[in-house]
Enzyme design. Structure first.
Site, mmCIF file in Angstrom:
data_model
loop_
_atom_site.group_PDB
_atom_site.id
_atom_site.type_symbol
_atom_site.label_atom_id
_atom_site.label_comp_id
_atom_site.label_asym_id
_atom_site.label_seq_id
_atom_site.Cartn_x
_atom_site.Cartn_y
_atom_site.Cartn_z
ATOM 1 N N HIS A 152 1.550 4.865 -2.316
ATOM 2 C CA HIS A 152 1.954 6.074 -2.397
ATOM 3 C C HIS A 152 3.028 6.626 -2.635
ATOM 4 O O HIS A 152 3.370 7.463 -3.407
ATOM 5 C CB HIS A 152 1.404 6.689 -1.328
ATOM 6 N N GLU A 157 -5.071 7.831 -2.837
ATOM 7 C CA GLU A 157 -4.869 6.151 -2.039
ATOM 8 C C GLU A 157 -5.406 5.502 -2.890
ATOM 9 O O GLU A 157 -5.689 4.550 -3.023
ATOM 10 C CB GLU A 157 -5.904 6.513 -1.450
ATOM 11 N N HIS A 169 0.508 -1.441 0.302
ATOM 12 C CA HIS A 169 0.209 -0.023 0.214
ATOM 13 C C HIS A 169 0.453 1.099 0.172
ATOM 14 O O HIS A 169 0.224 2.356 -1.261
ATOM 15 C CB HIS A 169 -0.754 0.062 0.899
ATOM 16 N N GLU A 170 1.678 0.946 0.746
ATOM 17 C CA GLU A 170 2.502 2.506 0.678
ATOM 18 C C GLU A 170 3.918 2.751 -0.145
ATOM 19 O O GLU A 170 3.686 3.543 -0.566
ATOM 20 C CB GLU A 170 3.240 2.814 2.451
#
Ligand code: CO
Length: 439
Positions: free
Chosen positions: A208, A234, A204-205
């Site tokens: 980003h 997001e 997820h990160e």
């Protein structure tokens, strides 16, 4: 910071907020929003938030919502003042939502969420009947953390995260932040018994981080070198987490390597069992631990409650009862206490009202973008299985990352996918991936 330092801190943040506001409203710059806010309100907001955040942390630790309720009431009263000062066309909430997802209205989000909810509630109910059968085999296994760290670095690099322009470090709560061009920091954590808990937060990160690293360095420091919105940011993290990290192709590539690294834990677990285990659907009380299917219901609940708190239809002392009621109705479970109920998130205590919808907008955009990527490039599972992630990354860089704030979120989604923000790709993708898998 020592506990007693909070009052001094609250005054200091109020002063800083006032000074930043002065700079932001300097006539040479045209920050419409800032100009409409009186300095007194900006300072008071900063002061109350510093106090509310500490009261929230105490209330959460002691499961004592009553002690936090008066500060929550003040935060929403100030948010109301802010909305009135900024102005809005439809309802007050528009003025706050616009802070995080410029151009989006309460009405459009509300319609989109209603559509989503209508499909998700029965989908979750049907999936739960199925998944109650088997316990999760992975949670009984141990994954030595030093080897997790090495594996995560391998994955981050394979996905295209540039270690020369970024770092991975261990923290309490995962995040990604851009310090400046060439310096993107990811915080991650590992759990000995919960490999998936640490791993998918990392992917997820990294999503980003790829966005931050993909912004045009030539425009750094200007809106053209900055992310469109929280929702678009997001969408990038969710796309990599859910459409890449949880996919068959991804694990066809990485599972053999994972099995070698964690032989004791995984030698008797097949690729298919592993994948099913990391893609389980099970309604829980905690948003940040939610699976991909139930997650959006957590957000829809918060959206409804913060609108009611802002309009005054719901008073802060009545929040716990309203919260528990909605969890029962949407997810079929009821919090036993407020710590695992309405006190779990810091957002409202931190003055972040109108922020929650951006998480689900991110999921909606991610589904639309991934579908558009596959229409443009072709099916991606074979590429992932060969370890090719750069084709997707380059496409996202070209279509989304390099444009900075040139377009608003709805515009960029429409330009890239051919349709306005719409939950049908998300619903279609969830039902294809979760309800049609055999067994
Ligand atoms: Co995120």
């Amino acid at each position: 910071m020592p506990r007693a330092g909070v009052h001094h801190r609250s005054e200091q943040t109020a002063l800083l907020a006032g000074l930043i506001h002065d700079r932001g409203t300097d006539p040479r710059r045209d920050y419409d929003r800032e100009r409409r806010l009186p300095r007194r309100l900006v300072e008071e907001f900063a002061r109350v938030i510093a106090l509310a955040s500490q009261a929230w942390a105490d209330a959460r630790t002691n499961n004592d919502f009553k002690s936090f309720a008066p500060l929550l009431e003040r935060v929403f009263a100030l948010a109301r003042e802010e909305a009135d000062a900024v102005g809005y066309a439809g309802e007050r909430y528009d003025a706050l939502l616009d802070n995080y997802e410029p151009g989006m209205t309460t009405d459009s989000v509300s319609k989109l969420f209603t559509q989503l909810e209508t499909q998700l509630v029965p989908m979750v109910a049907a999936l739960c009947d199925k998944s109650e059968i088997a316990p999760n085999p992975l949670l009984a296994r141990e994954f030595p953390v030093d080897r997790q760290r090495a594996f995560m670095e391998t994955v981050a690099t394979a996905l295209g995260f540039d270690m020369e322009s970024g770092r991975l470090d261990v923290v309490q709560h995962p995040f990604c932040t851009m310090i400046g061009h060439g310096d993107v920091r990811i915080g991650l954590r590992y759990f000995l018994n919960n490999f998936a808990g640490g791993f998918f937060a990392l992917v997820h990160e990294v999503g980003h981080g790829l966005y931050d690293q993909g912004l045009d360095p030539e425009h750094y420091g200007t809106p053209m070198g900055d992310a469109v919105s929280l929702g678009i940011h997001e969408s990038q993290s969710r796309l990599w987490e859910n459409y890449v990290g949880r996919s068959v192709g991804f694990w066809r590539h990485f599972y053999p390597q994972l099995q070698i690294e964690f032989h004791d834990a995984l030698h008797d677990i097949s690729l298919e069992t592993f994948r099913r285990s990391v893609n389980r659907v099970s309604p829980g009380l905690i948003r940040v631990q939610a699976d991909e299917v139930t997650y959006n219901l957590h957000i829809i609940i918060r959206f409804e409650l913060e609108r009611a708190l802002l309009s005054g239809d719901l008073r802060a002392p009545d929040l716990p009862a309203a919260w528990n009621e909605l969890y029962e109705r949407r997810l079929g479970i009821r919090p036993k206490d407020d710590t695992t109920g309405c006190l779990q998130d810091i957002h409202w205590a931190d003055g972040l009202i109108g922020y929650f919808p951006t998480y689900t907008l991110g999921n909606v955009y991610a589904a639309q973008l991934f579908a558009a990527a596959e229409r443009a490039i072709g099916p991606l599972q074979e590429a992932f299985a060969k370890g090719n992630f750069h084709t997707l990354r380059n496409w996202l860089g070209e279509k989304v990352h390099r444009h900075g704030k040139r377009y608003k979120s709805a515009e960029i989604i429409e330009r890239v996918t051919g349709s306005a923000p719409d939950p049908s790709s998300l619903i279609e993708s969830l039902s294809r991936r979760y309800t049609s898998t055999p067994g």
